[in-house]
Write an enzyme that holds these catalytic residues in place. Structure first.
Site, PDB file in Angstrom:
ATOM      1  N   GLU A   1      -8.517   2.569   3.435  1.00  8.45           N
ATOM      2  CA  GLU A   1      -7.677   1.539   4.049  1.00  8.45           C
ATOM      3  C   GLU A   1      -8.473   0.458   4.789  1.00  8.45           C
ATOM      4  O   GLU A   1      -8.236   0.203   5.973  1.00  8.45           O
ATOM      5  CB  GLU A   1      -6.657   2.182   4.991  1.00  8.45           C
ATOM      6  CG  GLU A   1      -5.681   3.105   4.281  1.00  8.45           C
ATOM      7  CD  GLU A   1      -4.578   3.637   5.190  1.00  8.45           C
ATOM      8  OE1 GLU A   1      -4.670   3.432   6.417  1.00  8.45           O
ATOM      9  OE2 GLU A   1      -3.636   4.260   4.676  1.00  8.45           O
TER      10      GLU A   1
ATOM     11  N   GLU B   1      -2.774   8.840  -0.428  1.00 11.92           N
ATOM     12  CA  GLU B   1      -1.915   9.316   0.661  1.00 11.92           C
ATOM     13  C   GLU B   1      -0.479   8.953   0.336  1.00 11.92           C
ATOM     14  O   GLU B   1      -0.208   7.824  -0.092  1.00 11.92           O
ATOM     15  CB  GLU B   1      -2.305   8.680   2.001  1.00 11.92           C
ATOM     16  CG  GLU B   1      -3.685   9.048   2.510  1.00 11.92           C
ATOM     17  CD  GLU B   1      -4.029   8.352   3.831  1.00 11.92           C
ATOM     18  OE1 GLU B   1      -3.086   7.866   4.501  1.00 11.92           O
ATOM     19  OE2 GLU B   1      -5.223   8.298   4.171  1.00 11.92           O
TER      20      GLU B   1
END
Length: 588
Positions: A195, A314
């Site tokens: 991320e 995720e």
């Protein structure tokens, strides 16, 4: 509450010198059919594996389905147990494998264990610990995704202002990881960075930085040789976001590298208002469903249909489940999300990795699921569809005569088979009727099921379908909740509440001029647990300190509490200095 576990005992002594020499020979040869296991003292040996990794990346990533995250452990800051989880053990990975997972993602934060100046050396003991944990997972015949995790916001995000040092440190980190795991089997994947976001940069600069890091990661790993020459490498979008523009950027990077062993990754936590329960997002409604459908359609169009595998590194819900706080999301609505996402991922050819922070799904101390029923729905979604309904509750007001109640069936490609109460099948026509997708429970059946009409769940029914799991429906007796006047402070204020069988769904908060009251100014519906939370055991609704301090002094806020039965109850709150007064509003 922290999860406490006794430290693992040291393991016994290892094999003799001859066995050790044989293992070393296997390492030198770098045999493709081997996998790492943990040896005494945390060193790594090689043993014959049962996992045969497909040559084609698309097939290899498909073989990794489903996947699980060892969240809040090696990625915790500064150390493995800092965020409340016990140290990882081989038994943990044995459990994960036994529960049907075929791969694990092991997030690792390196910042506190790496020098901040050249040559940016990683602490040897920490690298050894990471190698030990990875080795345990590989030894259980799991694919492993190893990454650089919270470094993304600890130092990588400063790339715009400290470009050369950030890139040098990033390359040095991956040089050391690559060297350490150079001879591990192809069941080990590397993920460049988690991320990533870049502060103080324009959109064009962010695109350039993302491409630079992904490209540099690939080149550093490939240059290290050994098993890294054909290891699967996982490349991400900015912040792991599956927006079309960012996935297009990633597609350009992947195709430009001309490397057949690259994998795209993004993350998905559902439509934000539903994922955290804000802005009235209490249901997995058409907006939330469309959000998921659009995301997986884009993923398929951009990557999997073009032969580029996708690892959903995720997924889950941002605020559910949480063993430490009241549930923000109604259980049945959460089940719909997991069922739907599992189906969409299968249709799009995407491998999914459930994000587990340790307080959500698997209890790391007991190695048991905190909610076995929830996990059953997640597991079922890997292979099939399950029917659901518009809600998993039927509310019967105690103050009035029982009437028939209707729900809408979501068949999801299944055939409706009937309704059961325990082992007893209810009689169609007498106990329920079905017209198209409308299931109606008769007043006769509900009266029988309501029993003594005490507040709360009176009976639990099952709507069964031709495949998948049955949909549970709670029959609940309730009365409209009653709130009472109260006084308190901006540090501590609670609303006395008689729940009377109902459950709190959300809270609106406005001033008399129509503006929104509270820390969330863009919507009158404040965020569950952040602005308010139920305390059913003590008969209160808690207004948080953050919410109370955000109120305008001397300006009365009108709160509307929405309950899952559909009941709405108003309440007024006025803050004057540090004093807070609450007044119940009589129903009109």
């Amino acid at each position: 509450m922290k999860d406490i576990r006794q430290p693992a005992r040291h393991r016994g002594r290892g094999p003799g010198r001859l066995a050790g020499l044989l293992m070393a020979l296997l390492v030198v040869l770098g045999l493709a059919g081997s996998t790492a296991i943990a040896a005494p003292g945390g060193t790594a040996q090689q043993a014959r594996a049962t996992v045969k990794v497909p040559a084609r990346a698309l097939d290899a990533v498909a073989a990794m389905q489903p996947s699980w995250n060892l969240g809040n452990t090696l990625d915790a800051i500064p150390d493995e147990t800092s965020w409340g989880n016990p140290k990882a053990t081989r038994e943990l990975f044995r459990t994960i494998r036994a529960e049907g997972f075929r791969s694990v993602r092991i997030p690792v934060s390196w910042h506190d264990h790496q020098s901040t100046t050249a040559p940016y050396t990683v602490d040897a003991a920490y690298m050894s610990r990471v190698k030990e944990v990875v080795g345990w997972a590989l030894a259980e015949n799991l694919y492993v995704v190893l990454n650089v995790h919270h470094d993304s916001w600890q130092w990588i995000e400063k790339i715009a202002s400290d470009h050369d040092n950030v890139v040098a440190r990033f390359n040095a980190l991956w040089t050391q990881i690559s060297a350490t795991f150079r001879n591990q089997p192809r069941t080990l994947l590397f993920e460049g960075v988690n991320e990533p976001n870049f502060s103080n940069a324009t959109a064009a600069e962010k695109t350039r930085f993302m491409d630079e890091l992904n490209t540099s990661f690939q080149k550093v790993v490939r240059a290290s040789g050994g098993g890294n020459q054909n290891r699967l490498l996982v490349l991400t979008t900015q912040v792991g976001t599956p927006s079309q523009d960012l996935m297009d950027d990633l597609y350009t990077t992947i195709t430009g590298l001309r490397d057949s062993n690259l994998v795209a990754t993004v993350h998905y936590y559902s439509y934000y208002p539903f994922s955290v329960n804000i802005a009235g997002g209490t249901r997995y409604d058409e907006t939330a469903r469309s959000d998921a459908e659009d995301v997986f359609s884009r993923i398929h169009h951009t990557f999997t249909s073009q032969g580029i595998p996708v690892y959903l590194g995720e997924y889950g819900l941002l605020a559910y489940p949480d063993d430490n706080h009241p549930s923000r999301i109604e259980r049945g609505e959460a089940l719909k999300y997991y069922e739907h996402v599992g189906h969409l991922a299968r249709a799009a050819g995407v491998t999914t990795a459930l994000w587990d922070p340790g307080f959500a799904y698997l209890n790391r101390a007991t190695l048991k699921w905190r909610d076995p029923g929830l996990f059953a729905w997640i597991k079922s979604s890997w292979t099939t569809r399950s029917g659901t309904a518009s809600f998993d509750r039927v509310y019967l007001p105690k103050a009035s005569r029982i009437a028939a109640q209707a729900l809408t069936l979501n068949r999801n490609g299944t055939t409706f088979r009937g309704v059961w109460h325990g082992d007893t099948q209810l009689a169609e026509g007498r106990d329920y009727t079905v017209f198209e997708n409308r299931l109606t429970l008769t007043a006769t059946a509900l009266t029988r099921l309501a029993g003594d009409r005490a507040h709360g769940v009176e009976a639990t029914l099952q709507a069964r379908f031709s495949k998948g799991l049955p949909w549970q429906i709670d029959v609940i007796t309730y009365d409209t909740p009653v709130l009472s006047d109260a006084t308190g402070t901006a540090e501590q204020f609670t609303v006395p509440t008689q729940y009377q069988g109902d459950d709190l769904a959300t809270m609106e908060s406005t001033y008399s001029d129509g503006t929104n009251a509270g820390q969330t100014s863009w919507t009158p519906y404040q965020e569950f647990n952040q602005s308010f939370r139920p305390d059913v055991r003590n008969g209160t609704i808690i207004l948080t300190t953050a919410y109370l301090k955000a109120l305008r002094d001397g300006d009365t806020a009108t709160l509307t509490f929405h309950f899952h039965s559909g009941a709405k109850v108003k309440y007024k709150v006025t803050k004057s200095g540090d004093s807070v007064t609450g007044t119940a509003v009589k129903a009109s």
